[in-house]
Design a protein around this motif. Structure first.
Motif, mmCIF file in Angstrom:
data_model
loop_
_atom_site.group_PDB
_atom_site.id
_atom_site.type_symbol
_atom_site.label_atom_id
_atom_site.label_comp_id
_atom_site.label_asym_id
_atom_site.label_seq_id
_atom_site.Cartn_x
_atom_site.Cartn_y
_atom_site.Cartn_z
ATOM 1 N N ALA A 51 39.108 -120.916 20.640
ATOM 2 C CA ALA A 51 38.185 -121.246 19.338
ATOM 3 C C ALA A 51 36.738 -122.402 19.192
ATOM 4 C CB ALA A 51 39.099 -121.526 18.372
ATOM 5 N N LEU A 52 36.645 -123.009 20.341
ATOM 6 C CA LEU A 52 35.577 -123.955 20.154
ATOM 7 C C LEU A 52 35.023 -122.642 21.250
ATOM 8 C CD1 LEU A 52 37.649 -126.685 22.168
ATOM 9 C CD2 LEU A 52 35.822 -127.055 20.119
ATOM 10 N N ILE A 53 34.895 -122.187 21.787
ATOM 11 C CA ILE A 53 33.746 -121.121 22.323
ATOM 12 C C ILE A 53 32.610 -120.543 20.554
ATOM 13 C CG2 ILE A 53 32.458 -119.167 23.250
ATOM 14 C CD1 ILE A 53 32.854 -121.441 24.962
ATOM 15 N N GLN A 54 33.687 -119.989 19.566
ATOM 16 C CA GLN A 54 33.490 -119.708 18.385
ATOM 17 C C GLN A 54 32.396 -120.089 17.659
ATOM 18 O OE1 GLN A 54 32.722 -116.877 17.607
ATOM 19 N NE2 GLN A 54 32.115 -117.336 15.310
ATOM 20 N N THR A 55 33.415 -122.110 17.567
ATOM 21 C CA THR A 55 32.713 -123.241 17.040
ATOM 22 C C THR A 55 31.249 -123.582 17.853
ATOM 23 O OG1 THR A 55 35.188 -123.945 16.400
ATOM 24 C CG2 THR A 55 33.237 -125.628 16.236
ATOM 25 N N ALA A 56 30.963 -123.477 19.257
ATOM 26 C CA ALA A 56 29.853 -123.811 19.730
ATOM 27 C C ALA A 56 28.672 -123.376 19.371
ATOM 28 C CB ALA A 56 30.390 -124.605 20.885
ATOM 29 N N ALA A 57 29.507 -121.994 19.190
ATOM 30 C CA ALA A 57 27.855 -120.879 18.808
ATOM 31 C C ALA A 57 27.170 -121.135 17.113
ATOM 32 C CB ALA A 57 28.542 -119.879 19.242
ATOM 33 N N THR A 58 28.800 -121.325 16.550
ATOM 34 C CA THR A 58 28.442 -121.349 14.738
ATOM 35 C C THR A 58 27.839 -123.132 14.345
ATOM 36 O OG1 THR A 58 30.561 -120.963 14.560
ATOM 37 C CG2 THR A 58 29.556 -119.184 14.540
ATOM 38 N N LEU A 59 28.430 -123.898 14.958
ATOM 39 C CA LEU A 59 28.136 -125.501 14.722
ATOM 40 C C LEU A 59 26.784 -125.529 14.544
ATOM 41 C CD1 LEU A 59 29.579 -127.320 13.338
ATOM 42 C CD2 LEU A 59 29.528 -128.709 15.604
ATOM 43 N N PRO A 60 25.518 -125.183 15.394
ATOM 44 C CA PRO A 60 24.495 -125.999 15.180
ATOM 45 C C PRO A 60 24.171 -125.125 13.739
ATOM 46 C CG PRO A 60 24.685 -125.126 17.820
ATOM 47 C CD PRO A 60 26.175 -124.512 16.981
ATOM 48 N N VAL A 61 24.248 -123.992 13.928
ATOM 49 C CA VAL A 61 23.476 -123.689 12.502
ATOM 50 C C VAL A 61 23.877 -124.255 11.618
ATOM 51 C CG1 VAL A 61 23.070 -121.023 11.523
ATOM 52 C CG2 VAL A 61 23.766 -120.832 14.274
ATOM 53 N N PHE A 62 25.083 -124.421 11.439
ATOM 54 C CA PHE A 62 25.496 -125.282 10.400
ATOM 55 C C PHE A 62 24.434 -126.551 10.284
ATOM 56 C CE2 PHE A 62 28.789 -129.283 9.125
ATOM 57 C CZ PHE A 62 28.331 -128.183 7.558
ATOM 58 N N LEU A 63 24.472 -127.234 11.207
ATOM 59 C CA LEU A 63 23.919 -128.427 10.683
ATOM 60 C C LEU A 63 22.191 -127.944 11.137
ATOM 61 C CD1 LEU A 63 26.535 -130.444 14.602
ATOM 62 C CD2 LEU A 63 25.852 -130.419 11.996
ATOM 63 N N LEU A 64 21.718 -127.383 11.302
ATOM 64 C CA LEU A 64 20.458 -127.621 11.890
ATOM 65 C C LEU A 64 19.953 -125.918 10.645
ATOM 66 C CD1 LEU A 64 20.012 -127.597 15.587
ATOM 67 C CD2 LEU A 64 19.803 -129.692 14.157
ATOM 68 N N ALA A 65 20.523 -125.703 10.423
ATOM 69 C CA ALA A 65 20.099 -124.360 9.197
ATOM 70 C C ALA A 65 18.775 -124.682 8.442
ATOM 71 C CB ALA A 65 20.989 -123.299 8.729
ATOM 72 N N ILE A 66 18.562 -125.459 7.719
ATOM 73 C CA ILE A 66 17.808 -125.992 6.745
ATOM 74 C C ILE A 66 16.631 -126.887 7.296
ATOM 75 C CG2 ILE A 66 17.707 -128.640 5.259
ATOM 76 C CD1 ILE A 66 20.581 -127.320 3.917
ATOM 77 N N PRO A 67 17.129 -127.556 8.070
ATOM 78 C CA PRO A 67 15.487 -128.345 9.238
ATOM 79 C C PRO A 67 14.803 -126.231 10.101
ATOM 80 C CG PRO A 67 17.633 -129.366 9.671
ATOM 81 C CD PRO A 67 18.305 -128.527 8.931
ATOM 82 N N ALA A 68 15.249 -125.398 10.747
ATOM 83 C CA ALA A 68 15.444 -124.651 11.066
ATOM 84 C C ALA A 68 14.038 -124.501 9.842
ATOM 85 C CB ALA A 68 16.182 -123.648 11.184
ATOM 86 N N GLY A 69 15.160 -123.876 8.363
ATOM 87 C CA GLY A 69 14.145 -123.252 7.539
ATOM 88 C C GLY A 69 13.065 -124.197 6.870
ATOM 89 N N VAL A 70 13.598 -125.237 7.227
ATOM 90 C CA VAL A 70 11.615 -126.316 7.025
ATOM 91 C C VAL A 70 11.074 -126.279 7.908
ATOM 92 C CG1 VAL A 70 10.766 -128.353 6.668
ATOM 93 C CG2 VAL A 70 12.782 -127.839 5.665
ATOM 94 N N LEU A 71 10.926 -126.063 9.006
ATOM 95 C CA LEU A 71 10.183 -125.512 10.158
ATOM 96 C C LEU A 71 9.327 -124.727 10.453
ATOM 97 C CD1 LEU A 71 12.195 -126.944 13.002
ATOM 98 C CD2 LEU A 71 9.706 -127.740 12.299
ATOM 99 N N SER A 72 10.370 -123.343 9.912
ATOM 100 C CA SER A 72 9.385 -122.134 9.833
ATOM 101 C C SER A 72 8.451 -122.378 8.410
ATOM 102 C CB SER A 72 11.041 -120.732 8.908
ATOM 103 O OG SER A 72 11.391 -121.209 8.017
ATOM 104 N N ASP A 73 8.487 -123.444 7.818
ATOM 105 C CA ASP A 73 7.519 -122.639 6.476
ATOM 106 C C ASP A 73 7.184 -123.471 6.945
ATOM 107 O OD1 ASP A 73 8.454 -121.527 4.573
ATOM 108 O OD2 ASP A 73 10.147 -122.666 3.877
ATOM 109 N N ILE A 74 6.640 -124.735 8.006
ATOM 110 C CA ILE A 74 5.384 -125.165 8.387
ATOM 111 C C ILE A 74 4.125 -124.564 9.334
ATOM 112 C CG2 ILE A 74 6.342 -127.129 6.778
ATOM 113 C CD1 ILE A 74 7.281 -128.533 9.200
#
Length: 527
Positions: free
Chosen positions: A55-78
């Motif tokens: 289960a940790l493999i699935q968690t490791a794949a999805t946790l970064p999106v949980f942590l970084l999606a908003i900063p990534a959205g900002v970067l995509s705009d600037i």
């Protein structure tokens, strides 16, 4: 981006060379990613029999999106989106190359696999909002919905082909070759991005946002948008329980169904094939069910599949069940994502979708880890049964929390007049107080107050961090609406963000004003 008068059919965007090339490259890249995921998901069962490790493999794949999606959205705009996407593809290629070398040398451990999966998740987190944001640059506005639908179709084509091909390569040649095929897929994606000559962005008149300002603006919007809140809650409860299917599927395939790596790939491919079927029947489903009905249907289908897998059915029946799971999954995914897009205006779409992705992947990460721990305690069968029952219960409970219709006109109205200035104002001056003075008859006061208070969320969504109403002590007919904005530049951006729906609401408020002309607007700068 050119305008078009007609949509031209569901596949019309593929007639545009830039969209077609990038779409094909994305499909190839996603096929490679699914091949890598199959190899990692199966390889971890060789390295450790623990359900928690799987289960940790699935968690490791999805946790970064949980942590970084908003900063990534900002970067995509600037940032320059094309260059940013190329850098992310290079990062992902590096992850798969490291997995190739480690698996070939026999040095790969559970810990290294989890770490590299996490880094790959970081790349996916950075890429997701940015890739969605470039679609309006590739097609005319009239074809945007078709382009978004084609992107979903491409992902599910990859979901159908990638796992099956990955399972075949894994069973025939081993993990190193499977990871190598993923590295090759990134070559095609990077080549397509290098070939794309992205037009220079339009002049922003000095109103471009920096990272922190854009980050705060996105959070303010998400915090004030009640419609978005409903979508986020509905997504969280569905994916929290539905994630059990993805977290436990390697164990179901290997331990309960006595399958091989190839069979696991077939199961994953069946989910993708089911998703394609679901995408094809979605128009008919939408004609009969609203968004709430579609999410309820998806929940029931997913719960039925989870419950049926508890019985360890024959392998052929498990494949059919995973086809049904794919139909349910794509129904929920496209419905919730579509509603999220419908309630977001263009200026904050990337950041709003990033918040949605944060909730989606947070629910997937927490659910995957949670169901792995549950399976550790009560077994895989017990965890599947608990997830099926829980999904049915929350689906019925939250069905009463109605999803927004998403039919408001969110195009910018540009109806606010330019502020009166004695002299130019530096963009970083602030905070700024805006006051709007109304004159309201006593008999209209209750209706006016009800209407103007509906403006508060709109002011906050577009940039205000505080809002209030005051009446004049000597003249109760004089009522002042005020709101605070952090800088002069942010207030000027507010002028560009007000939508047609907001303009209609403001018109409803202004109709109660009895003074000469329009309500008086005053701007005050902090000293």
């Amino acid at each position: 981006m050119a305008e078009a008068g007609k949509e031209g059919g569901s596949f019309a965007p593929l007639r545009l060379p830039v969209f077609a090339v990038l779409w094909c490259a994305t499909v190839l890249g996603n096929i490679g990613s699914f091949m890598r995921d199959v190899a990692s998901g199966w390889l971890v069962t060789d390295l450790s029999p623990s359900p928690t490790a799987v289960a940790l493999i699935q968690t490791a794949a999805t946790l970064p999106v949980f942590l970084l999606a908003i900063p990534a959205g900002v970067l995509s705009d600037i940032l320059d989106r094309r260059r940013f996407l190329i850098a992310v593809q290079l990062l992902l290629a590096g992850v798969s190359a490291a997995l190739l070398l480690l698996s070939r040398s026999g040095a790969l451990t559970v810990e290294l696999l989890i770490v590299l999966t996490f880094v790959g998740g970081v790349g996916a987190a950075l890429m997701g909002p940015t890739w969605q944001s470039i679609v309006p640059e590739l097609v005319p506005r009239a074809q945007l919905k078709n382009a978004v639908a084609l992107n979903s179709l491409g992902v599910n084509i990859a979901r159908a082909v990638g796992p099956a091909l990955g399972g075949l390569l894994l069973a025939s040649f081993g993990a190193a070759v499977t990871y190598g095929a993923d590295v090759l897929s990134y070559v095609f994606v990077i080549a397509a991005l290098l070939w794309w000559r992205r037009p220079a962005p339009a002049a922003d008149e000095g109103l471009s946002e920096n990272f922190l300002g854009a980050f705060r603006a996105g959070l303010r919007y998400a915090r004030a948008s009640r419609e978005l809140h409903v979508v986020l809650v509905r997504a969280a409860v569905f994916f929290l329980f539905a994630s059990a299917a993805w977290a436990l599927l390697p164990l179901v395939a290997r331990q309960m169904l006595q399958g091989t790596a190839g069979f696991y790939g077939v199961l994953m491919g069946a989910v993708g094939a089911g998703a394609i079927v679901g995408a094809l029947v979605m128009p008919r489903l939408r004609a009969r069910l609203d968004a709430d009905g579609l999410v309820l249907l998806a929940s029931v289908l997913t719960a039925v599949v989870l419950g049926a897998l508890v019985l360890a059915p024959p392998q052929w029946l498990a494949v059919l069940l995973l086809l049904i799971l794919g139909v349910g999954w794509i129904t929920a995914l496209t419905t919730l994502n579509g509603v999220a897009q419908a309630v977001l205006p263009n200026w904050v779409r990337g950041r709003g979708l990033a918040v949605y992705l944060t909730v989606f992947n947070g629910a997937m990460a927490a659910g995957s880890l949670g169901w792995g721990l549950v399976a550790q305690q009560i077994g895989v069968r017990g965890a599947l049964a608990a997830a099926a029952l829980g999904l049915l219960v929350v689906a019925l409970l939250f069905h009463r929390v109605r999803l927004p219709a998403g039919d408001a006109d969110l195009q910018a109205s540009r109806h606010w007049p330019e502020p009166l200035l004695a002299e130019p104002v530096a963009h970083d001056r602030g905070p700024v107080m805006i006051q709007i003075e109304y004159r309201i008859r006593a008999e209209d006061r209750p209706a006016f107050l009800a209407a103007v208070r509906r403006l508060a969320p709109e002011r906050r969504r577009d940039g205000a961090y505080a809002w209030g109403l005051h009446e004049h002590t000597a003249d109760p007919q004089r009522i002042v609406e005020w709101f605070m904005v952090e800088s002069w530049a942010e207030h000027l951006r507010q002028h560009h963000r007000v939508s047609q729906a907001d303009a209609d609401l403001q018109g409803e408020v202004v109709r109660y004003h009895i003074g000469p002309g329009q309500p008086e607007v005053h701007h005050f700068l902090a000293l």
